[in-house]
Scaffold this motif. Structure first.
Motif, PDB file in Angstrom:
ATOM      1  N   PHE A 164     -23.086  17.416   0.023  1.00 25.75           N
ATOM      2  CA  PHE A 164     -22.394  18.603  -0.180  1.00 25.75           C
ATOM      3  C   PHE A 164     -21.580  18.994  -1.605  1.00 25.75           C
ATOM      4  O   PHE A 164     -20.979  19.696  -1.838  1.00 25.75           O
ATOM      5  CB  PHE A 164     -21.298  18.715   0.945  1.00 25.75           C
ATOM      6  CG  PHE A 164     -20.464  19.919   1.084  1.00 25.75           C
ATOM      7  CD1 PHE A 164     -21.162  21.126   1.542  1.00 25.75           C
ATOM      8  CD2 PHE A 164     -19.242  19.836   0.941  1.00 25.75           C
ATOM      9  CE1 PHE A 164     -20.364  22.224   1.516  1.00 25.75           C
ATOM     10  CE2 PHE A 164     -18.382  21.122   1.015  1.00 25.75           C
ATOM     11  CZ  PHE A 164     -19.199  22.425   1.415  1.00 25.75           C
ATOM     12  N   ALA A 173     -27.208  22.611   1.588  1.00 22.91           N
ATOM     13  CA  ALA A 173     -26.169  22.174   2.115  1.00 22.91           C
ATOM     14  C   ALA A 173     -24.905  22.994   2.053  1.00 22.91           C
ATOM     15  O   ALA A 173     -24.096  23.314   2.801  1.00 22.91           O
ATOM     16  CB  ALA A 173     -25.647  20.610   1.585  1.00 22.91           C
ATOM     17  N   THR A 198     -24.033  17.541   6.614  1.00 21.04           N
ATOM     18  CA  THR A 198     -24.574  18.946   6.355  1.00 21.04           C
ATOM     19  C   THR A 198     -25.591  19.497   7.610  1.00 21.04           C
ATOM     20  O   THR A 198     -25.301  20.582   8.101  1.00 21.04           O
ATOM     21  CB  THR A 198     -25.715  18.743   5.460  1.00 21.04           C
ATOM     22  OG1 THR A 198     -25.069  18.408   4.153  1.00 21.04           O
ATOM     23  CG2 THR A 198     -26.380  20.125   5.075  1.00 21.04           C
TER      24      THR A 198
END
Lengths: 308, 272
Positions: free
Chosen positions: A248, A266, B115
């Motif tokens: 991320f 992400a 995620t």
């Protein structure tokens, strides 16, 4: 979130020994009680979210508005939306670039190169190089992200000064290149250490005889070293690809911008689900990510198992 | 001979370029906090301590480091405690389906990343009113770290002899006493490894606190760092470089201690 390289050992206990071992003071009931708190946390905060994301992905759930109060199951609509969404395909393609560029080509090749160059060296040079690369790896990612924002600054950044460039706007005009370089910088240590350990296991006598037979450096690499470390290469590629795929931290440099030009998957999930509130759509993308993770992880675990 | 010389030059150039690439950002991080008026360029510091003064005066800088400490130590304690109990039981007793369970847990912990899980965790936190709860975040982070921690600890437990425990039991020790007085001292290096690994993981984690802590007074250093350099206006380099350095030092020190004490061993990476 977490990785481990060990596997449950399936060979250690024979059925006939079980009960005497159970009697080693615990008993099954108590063993259950010892295991329960950990399993409960794992169930609520790891397993449940994984199942819940599958459900959310087929609903029209939103953070605000009507669908927030009364979410409906809409089947595969979110997935169809994604497939028809150029932004999703843009993100998919950028993710491929990110993983291939920063992990496979960047970290793995650079990590191997450093390990190979330093292989026979002892003493300060090796310790300094390894120490610096490892330092880049252990710094908190928010600090590293800031360092690169500073370094890549078009007017005052050190990188432009060193390279003799003026007004080369890394983050604005070349956001993918920027996050790829950033990720190579902070992630190479893992590959370097893995390959350093792997190269240490290549029998020196094999290399010696190859050298005596007149093999060039490249031939030694291809015919002696590589067959020996093939398992390590595969392990390395699977792990760093999995990590980079889920990373991320590009968000901290560019937040996916400008105009989605560095929006890897992400970041796409975050921007769609949390910023825009489309939880259902975000969950659908997460489902796809989960499935890809599953495929890679199964390969990885098989590889580990076959080594035992 | 020429080939040898060229090779040496090539080698030295390669090392120099690599060193520069990896060193420049680190040099800046080390020198800017000690410079009166730092720019983005690396410069020789004049060794001022003023910048640390600005950190003391900043309303969120030091509190955020304290928050990082609470989150990482809290998570480490919970993970070590629960993983030790579970790993001990799983190592000593053959519960039905144990091996499958361990395999599935290992698989889950590597595929359910931030995620993949951010949407359900965000929604779960909203529904359970765990937004802005540091304790809630500790539970969530622990859930993510526990499977790997159990594996690593089970390896340690499997390697310890069972005879000590048996003799303790003969003298009438309860299972909890056996764990505390016999098992824990035996696997102390394993427990330390898990603790350090958990602290490092949480100390650097950005996504989860960014997602789940909205109250700026509860946010850890990772989030404050991000807010400081992305908020509008001219970036305050004195503040940012000094804060970045302070935030980095604990993990670096921890790494140095661990690698000095145990040497470097491959536990699947200390991070992530």
């Amino acid at each position: 979130m977490a990785q481990a390289t060990s596997l449950p050992d399936t060979t250690e206990e024979q059925p006939a020994r079980r009960y005497s071992e159970d009697a080693a003071g615990l008993g099954r009931l108590r063993a259950g009680a010892f295991t329960a708190p950990a399993l409960a946390l794992i169930a609520v905060f790891l397993v449940f979210p994984a199942l819940w994301v599958l459900y959310l992905g087929i609903t029209n759930y939103r953070l605000t508005g009507i669908a927030a109060a009364d979410p409906k199951v809409v089947g595969i609509d979110n997935f169809l939306t994604a497939l028809a969404n150029p932004r999703f395909w843009n993100s998919t393609w950028l993710t491929v670039e990110f993983v291939a560029g920063s992990a496979v080509i960047g970290q793995a090749v650079l990590g191997f190169t450093i390990a190979w160059v330093l292989r026979d060296r002892r003493g300060p040079l090796r310790r300094i190089v390894e120490g610096i690369v490892i330092l880049a790896w252990i710094l908190p990612s928010a600090v590293v992200a800031f360092l690169w924002v500073a370094l890549l600054d078009p007017r005052d950044g050190t990188l432009n000064a060193v390279l003799g460039l003026t007004d080369f706007a890394w983050l604005l005009d070349h956001p993918m290149l920027s996050i790829i370089v950033f990720n190579i910088w902070r992630g190479t240590a893992f590959s370097m250490m893995l390959y350093a350990a792997a190269l240490g296991n290549v029998p020196p006598s094999h290399l010696e005889s190859a050298r005596l037979a007149g093999a060039s450096n490249w031939q030694q690499l291809r015919d002696v070293v590589f067959p020996h470390i093939r398992g390590h290469v595969l392990t390395n590629l699977l792990l760093i690809s999995l990590w980079t795929f889920n990373d991320f931290s590009p968000f901290m440099l560019t937040a996916g911008g400008p105009d989605g030009k560095s929006e890897v998957l992400a970041v796409h999930v975050y921007n769609e689900a949390v910023r825009n509130g489309s939880l259902g759509y975000g969950a659908a993308i997460s489902t796809i990510i989960l499935l890809i993770n599953l495929v890679v992880a199964v390969f990885y675990l098989r590889l580990l198992r076959s080594k035992r | 001979m020429t080939r040898f010389v060229l090779g040496r030059i090539g080698f030295s150039t390669l090392v120099a370029v690599l060193l520069a690439f990896f060193t420049l950002p680190l040099l800046w991080l080390a020198s800017a906090p000690l410079t009166t008026d730092p720019t983005y360029k690396v410069s020789v510091p004049d060794f001022t301590w003023e910048n640390f003064q600005t950190i003391l005066e900043h309303p969120y800088a030091l509190p955020s480091l304290y928050n990082s400490l609470v989150l990482s130590v809290g998570t480490a304690l919970l993970v070590v405690l629960l993983a030790a109990l579970a790993a001990y039981a799983l190592s000593r007793v053959h519960l039905p389906g144990r091996d499958v369970l361990l395999y599935v847990l290992l698989l889950l912990s590597s595929i359910i990343t931030g995620t993949a899980a951010m949407v359900p965790l965000f929604q779960l936190a909203v529904d359970l009113q765990l937004i802005d709860s540091q304790f809630g975040l500790i539970l969530i982070l622990s859930g993510g770290l526990l499977p790997a921690a159990i594996f690593m600890l089970k390896d340690f437990m499997d390697a310890t002899p069972k005879s000590y425990e048996e003799s303790a039991r003969v003298f009438g020790a309860t299972p909890l006493q056996i764990v505390r007085h016999v098992v824990v001292p035996l696997v102390r290096p394993g427990l330390a490894t898990i603790a350090v690994w958990s602290v490092a993981n949480v100390w650097g984690n950005f996504l989860m606190p960014f997602l789940l802590l909205r109250d700026v007074e509860k946010q850890p250093a990772a989030v404050i760092m991000y807010t400081l350099y992305t908020e509008g206006g001219q970036a305050n380099l004195r503040l940012l470089s000094t804060f970045g350095l302070l935030y980095s030092v604990p993990v670096v020190v921890m790494y140095l201690i661990v690698s000095k004490k145990y040497g470097f061993r491959f536990h699947g990476g200390i991070k992530r």
